[in-house]
Write a protein that holds these residues in place. Structure first.
Motif, PDB file in Angstrom:
ATOM      1  N   GLY A 171       0.819  -1.212   0.000  1.00 50.20           N
ATOM      2  CA  GLY A 171       0.000   0.000   0.000  1.00 50.20           C
ATOM      3  C   GLY A 171       0.849   1.256   0.000  1.00 50.20           C
ATOM      4  O   GLY A 171       0.551   2.221  -0.711  1.00 50.20           O
ATOM      5  N   GLY A 172       1.915   1.258   0.806  1.00 53.23           N
ATOM      6  CA  GLY A 172       2.819   2.406   0.819  1.00 53.23           C
ATOM      7  C   GLY A 172       3.522   2.582  -0.508  1.00 53.23           C
ATOM      8  O   GLY A 172       3.698   3.711  -0.995  1.00 53.23           O
ATOM      9  N   TYR A 173       3.910   1.455  -1.110  1.00 52.15           N
ATOM     10  CA  TYR A 173       4.557   1.497  -2.425  1.00 52.15           C
ATOM     11  C   TYR A 173       3.601   2.051  -3.480  1.00 52.15           C
ATOM     12  O   TYR A 173       3.972   2.912  -4.292  1.00 52.15           O
ATOM     13  N   LEU A 174       2.362   1.562  -3.486  1.00 58.60           N
ATOM     14  CA  LEU A 174       1.380   2.028  -4.452  1.00 58.60           C
ATOM     15  C   LEU A 174       1.101   3.513  -4.272  1.00 58.60           C
ATOM     16  O   LEU A 174       0.985   4.265  -5.254  1.00 58.60           O
ATOM     17  N   ASP A 175       1.021   3.951  -3.036  1.00 55.10           N
ATOM     18  CA  ASP A 175       0.726   5.351  -2.738  1.00 55.10           C
ATOM     19  C   ASP A 175       1.791   6.277  -3.313  1.00 55.10           C
ATOM     20  O   ASP A 175       1.473   7.238  -4.022  1.00 55.10           O
ATOM     21  N   ILE A 176       3.061   6.002  -3.045  1.00 54.58           N
ATOM     22  CA  ILE A 176       4.111   6.899  -3.519  1.00 54.58           C
ATOM     23  C   ILE A 176       4.239   6.833  -5.035  1.00 54.58           C
ATOM     24  O   ILE A 176       4.519   7.844  -5.695  1.00 54.58           O
ATOM     25  N   THR A 177       3.999   5.657  -5.628  1.00 53.05           N
ATOM     26  CA  THR A 177       4.055   5.540  -7.083  1.00 53.05           C
ATOM     27  C   THR A 177       2.967   6.368  -7.741  1.00 53.05           C
ATOM     28  O   THR A 177       3.215   7.093  -8.715  1.00 53.05           O
ATOM     29  N   CYS A 178       1.756   6.295  -7.212  1.00 53.36           N
ATOM     30  CA  CYS A 178       0.653   7.085  -7.756  1.00 53.36           C
ATOM     31  C   CYS A 178       0.885   8.576  -7.540  1.00 53.36           C
ATOM     32  O   CYS A 178       0.532   9.400  -8.399  1.00 53.36           O
ATOM     33  N   ASP A 179       1.469   8.928  -6.404  1.00 50.34           N
ATOM     34  CA  ASP A 179       1.777  10.338  -6.151  1.00 50.34           C
ATOM     35  C   ASP A 179       2.726  10.883  -7.215  1.00 50.34           C
ATOM     36  O   ASP A 179       2.518  11.979  -7.754  1.00 50.34           O
TER      37      ASP A 179
END
Length: 206
Positions: A81-89
């Protein structure tokens, strides 16, 4: 620069909304992807010349970016989830300037390229610092509970969102604003490199 001061003010409301969304069955990853979709809608509106209309999905996108972490705290977060969040950001923050370039390549192309270069440099300095902080066991919640170590700097999330809002309000000033903000991004990245040298220069990897 202001994120650490803003978080104690906005976190209680975000956490309450996050718990509500969690009770409705939303996952943090779903909220992250909804936020990205709204950001890309904003970019599409900018390309179409509707910069004022782009403000609503843009701001809703950033609200979702705050809510995904709140939902994660309510339901239990994951590393992915943290990985997905920063990638989308990173995709969102690149899509908005790119949209202004597509809207008027002649006027915005060079300044937009410089701005994206500065984002690339600043983002790399941020992620590299986070990697070293994790390796050496550094922790901070000054900018909220995050999956990554968030180092401070001249420009952070609040300043970047304000900048993107300003671009939508005065799109004709994109080139001038991009040169100014991009230069500040370079200063932020350089200051983070100096901080990394001071923090980790004499440390060996674990």
């Amino acid at each position: 620069m202001f994120d650490a001061q803003i978080r104690p003010i906005i976190d209680p409301a975000l956490n309450a909304q996050g718990r509500f969304l969690a009770r409705l069955g939303f996952t943090a990853n779903q909220v992250t992807l909804i936020g990205l979709a709204l950001g890309l809608v904003a970019a599409g509106l900018i390309v179409a010349g509707a910069t004022y209309w782009a403000l609503l999905p843009l701001l809703l996108s950033r609200l979702a970016d705050g809510l995904d972490g709140a939902v994660a705290r309510a339901r239990g977060g994951t590393d992915f989830g943290g990985y997905l969040d920063i990638t989308c950001d990173f995709l969102f923050y690149g899509a908005i300037p790119f949209a202004f370039v597509l809207a008027d390549p002649a006027a915005n192309g060079v300044a937009g390229a410089f701005l994206l270069l500065s984002f690339y440099f600043n983002g790399t300095s941020f992620l590299g610092f986070s990697l070293l902080a994790d390796r050496h066991g550094l922790k901070t919640d000054a900018r909220g509970q995050k999956a990554l170590y968030f180092s401070g700097g001249l420009l952070e999330g609040a300043e970047t969102i304000g900048f993107l809002v300003l671009l939508c309000l005065v799109p004709d000033a994109f080139a001038a604003l991009a040169w100014i903000f991009g230069s500040l991004c370079f200063l932020t990245a350089i200051s983070r490199i100096v901080l990394a040298a001071r923090s980790f220069g004499n440390r060996s990897g674990n």
